[in-house]
Enzyme design. Structure first.
Site, PDB file in Angstrom:
ATOM      1  N   GLU A   2      39.259  38.423  44.703  1.00 29.26           N
ATOM      2  CA  GLU A   2      40.097  37.969  43.576  1.00 29.26           C
ATOM      3  C   GLU A   2      41.455  38.640  43.699  1.00 29.26           C
ATOM      4  O   GLU A   2      41.590  39.846  43.482  1.00 29.26           O
ATOM      5  CB  GLU A   2      39.396  38.354  42.260  1.00 29.26           C
ATOM      6  CG  GLU A   2      40.200  38.033  41.012  1.00 29.26           C
ATOM      7  CD  GLU A   2      39.565  38.637  39.749  1.00 29.26           C
ATOM      8  OE1 GLU A   2      38.334  38.849  39.700  1.00 29.26           O
ATOM      9  OE2 GLU A   2      40.333  38.917  38.808  1.00 29.26           O
ATOM     10  N   ARG A   6      49.456  39.548  39.623  1.00 29.37           N
ATOM     11  CA  ARG A   6      50.235  40.575  38.910  1.00 29.37           C
ATOM     12  C   ARG A   6      51.395  41.054  39.739  1.00 29.37           C
ATOM     13  O   ARG A   6      52.094  41.982  39.333  1.00 29.37           O
ATOM     14  CB  ARG A   6      49.357  41.799  38.634  1.00 29.37           C
ATOM     15  CG  ARG A   6      48.310  41.551  37.624  1.00 29.37           C
ATOM     16  CD  ARG A   6      47.491  42.806  37.425  1.00 29.37           C
ATOM     17  NE  ARG A   6      46.156  42.405  37.098  1.00 29.37           N
ATOM     18  CZ  ARG A   6      45.110  43.205  37.124  1.00 29.37           C
ATOM     19  NH1 ARG A   6      45.239  44.465  37.462  1.00 29.37           N
ATOM     20  NH2 ARG A   6      43.938  42.746  36.811  1.00 29.37           N
ATOM     21  N   THR A  31      43.791  37.285  36.916  1.00 29.82           N
ATOM     22  CA  THR A  31      44.856  37.409  35.919  1.00 29.82           C
ATOM     23  C   THR A  31      45.503  36.044  35.648  1.00 29.82           C
ATOM     24  O   THR A  31      46.720  35.935  35.488  1.00 29.82           O
ATOM     25  CB  THR A  31      45.917  38.444  36.359  1.00 29.82           C
ATOM     26  OG1 THR A  31      45.298  39.517  37.074  1.00 29.82           O
ATOM     27  CG2 THR A  31      46.626  39.049  35.160  1.00 29.82           C
ATOM     28  N   LYS A  56      33.416  36.179  33.113  1.00 27.77           N
ATOM     29  CA  LYS A  56      33.755  37.565  33.420  1.00 27.77           C
ATOM     30  C   LYS A  56      33.620  38.349  32.112  1.00 27.77           C
ATOM     31  O   LYS A  56      34.135  37.906  31.082  1.00 27.77           O
ATOM     32  CB  LYS A  56      35.198  37.600  33.936  1.00 27.77           C
ATOM     33  CG  LYS A  56      35.794  38.986  34.114  1.00 27.77           C
ATOM     34  CD  LYS A  56      37.126  38.886  34.849  1.00 27.77           C
ATOM     35  CE  LYS A  56      37.784  40.243  35.003  1.00 27.77           C
ATOM     36  NZ  LYS A  56      38.831  40.238  36.051  1.00 27.77           N
TER      37      LYS A  56
HETATM   38  C1  3PG Z   1      40.666  43.302  36.636  1.00 25.50           C
HETATM   39  O1  3PG Z   1      41.771  42.820  36.698  1.00 25.50           O
HETATM   40  O2  3PG Z   1      39.645  42.622  36.672  1.00 25.50           O
HETATM   41  C2  3PG Z   1      40.554  44.779  36.442  1.00 25.50           C
HETATM   42  O3  3PG Z   1      41.789  45.392  36.490  1.00 25.50           O
HETATM   43  C3  3PG Z   1      39.640  45.417  37.416  1.00 25.50           C
HETATM   44  O4  3PG Z   1      39.147  46.539  36.813  1.00 25.50           O
HETATM   45  P1  3PG Z   1      38.981  47.908  37.609  1.00 25.50           P
HETATM   46  O5  3PG Z   1      40.329  48.207  38.211  1.00 25.50           O
HETATM   47  O6  3PG Z   1      38.559  48.908  36.564  1.00 25.50           O
HETATM   48  O7  3PG Z   1      37.912  47.681  38.669  1.00 25.50           O
END
Ligand code: 3PG
Length: 217
Positions: free
Chosen positions: A49, A53, A77, A137
């Site tokens: 994924e 960002r 995102t 999710k």
């Molecule tokens: C996301 O965008 O799904 C999260 O930032 C991932 O979370 P983590 O960095 O705590 O694994």
């Protein structure tokens, strides 16, 4: 015959079941995209994924989709219908959002791209369930209630499977994976910024291999 949404949900299910972990990656330098994806795939993590960002995120998706055999690259995102369209044009094979909105539900219905919406409350999960979604999710997993909340949802929301993401570590992942309503977990720990900056692809591959070997506990 499954309808269009059911087909997209089957596709999401297949992607989420590729390994116990979906790699959540933040790519600042597009040159890192292909070697990073190669390292993840070599370690056994195929679902990647790429979070939208950074300025180069869509280029990174394009590069991985074109060049990395075995990778199933998606966008993360995804906040707006435009993000969804741009992801599809870049060659993403799935899209992930931190939440869910009526506009995104509408846009996802009109798009061929399989979508994993986010939910952090029972009402959000029920909203998506009403729209036919069975995979979500759970974000942000740890701050929102973690494994205790997931276990509490298993009885009243039996038809929904989650990919908890946000605050999960290799140590806590097995506990999450053991919950009956968890299909896999998401995490960014496989691709820490310092390893990407240094180009330490062998270390990323090691992290991916360890993640791919995680078992429910
Ligand atoms: C996301 O965008 O799904 C999260 O930032 C991932 O979370 P983590 O960095 O705590 O694994």
């Amino acid at each position: 015959m499954p309808n269009a949404l059911e087909k997209k949900q089957l596709d999401i299910e297949t992607t989420l079941k590729l390994a116990p972990v979906v790699a959540v990656v933040v790519i600042d330098d597009v040159a890192a995209a292909v070697p990073l994806a190669h390292a993840l795939v070599a370690g056994g993590i195929r679902a990647i994924e790429v979070t939208l960002r950074t300025k180069v995120a869509l280029d990174a998706i394009r590069a991985i989709a074109a060049e990395v055999e075995g990778a199933v690259v998606g966008s993360g995102t995804v906040l707006t219908p435009d993000d969804l369209k741009a992801s599809e044009r870049a060659g993403a094979r799935f899209a992930v959002s931190p939440g869910c909105t009526p506009r995104l539900v509408e846009a996802a219905a009109a798009s061929a791209l399989p979508w994993l919406p986010g939910a952090a409350t029972a009402s959000e999960a029920m909203f998506m369930y009403e729209h036919g979604y069975r995979y979500m999710k759970f974000f942000p997993a740890v701050p929102a209630g973690g494994i205790a909340l997931l276990r509490a949802w298993a009885a009243p929301l039996p038809g929904i499977k989650f990919c908890p993401t946000g605050g999960i570590t290799p140590l806590s992942a097995p506990d999450f994976l053991a919950s009956p309503n968890v299909v896999c977990v998401g995490g960014s720990w496989l691709s820490p910024a310092n390893l990407l900056r240094e180009g330490s692809w062998a270390k990323v591959e090691d992290l991916a291999r360890a993640a791919a070997a995680l078992k429910p506990e």
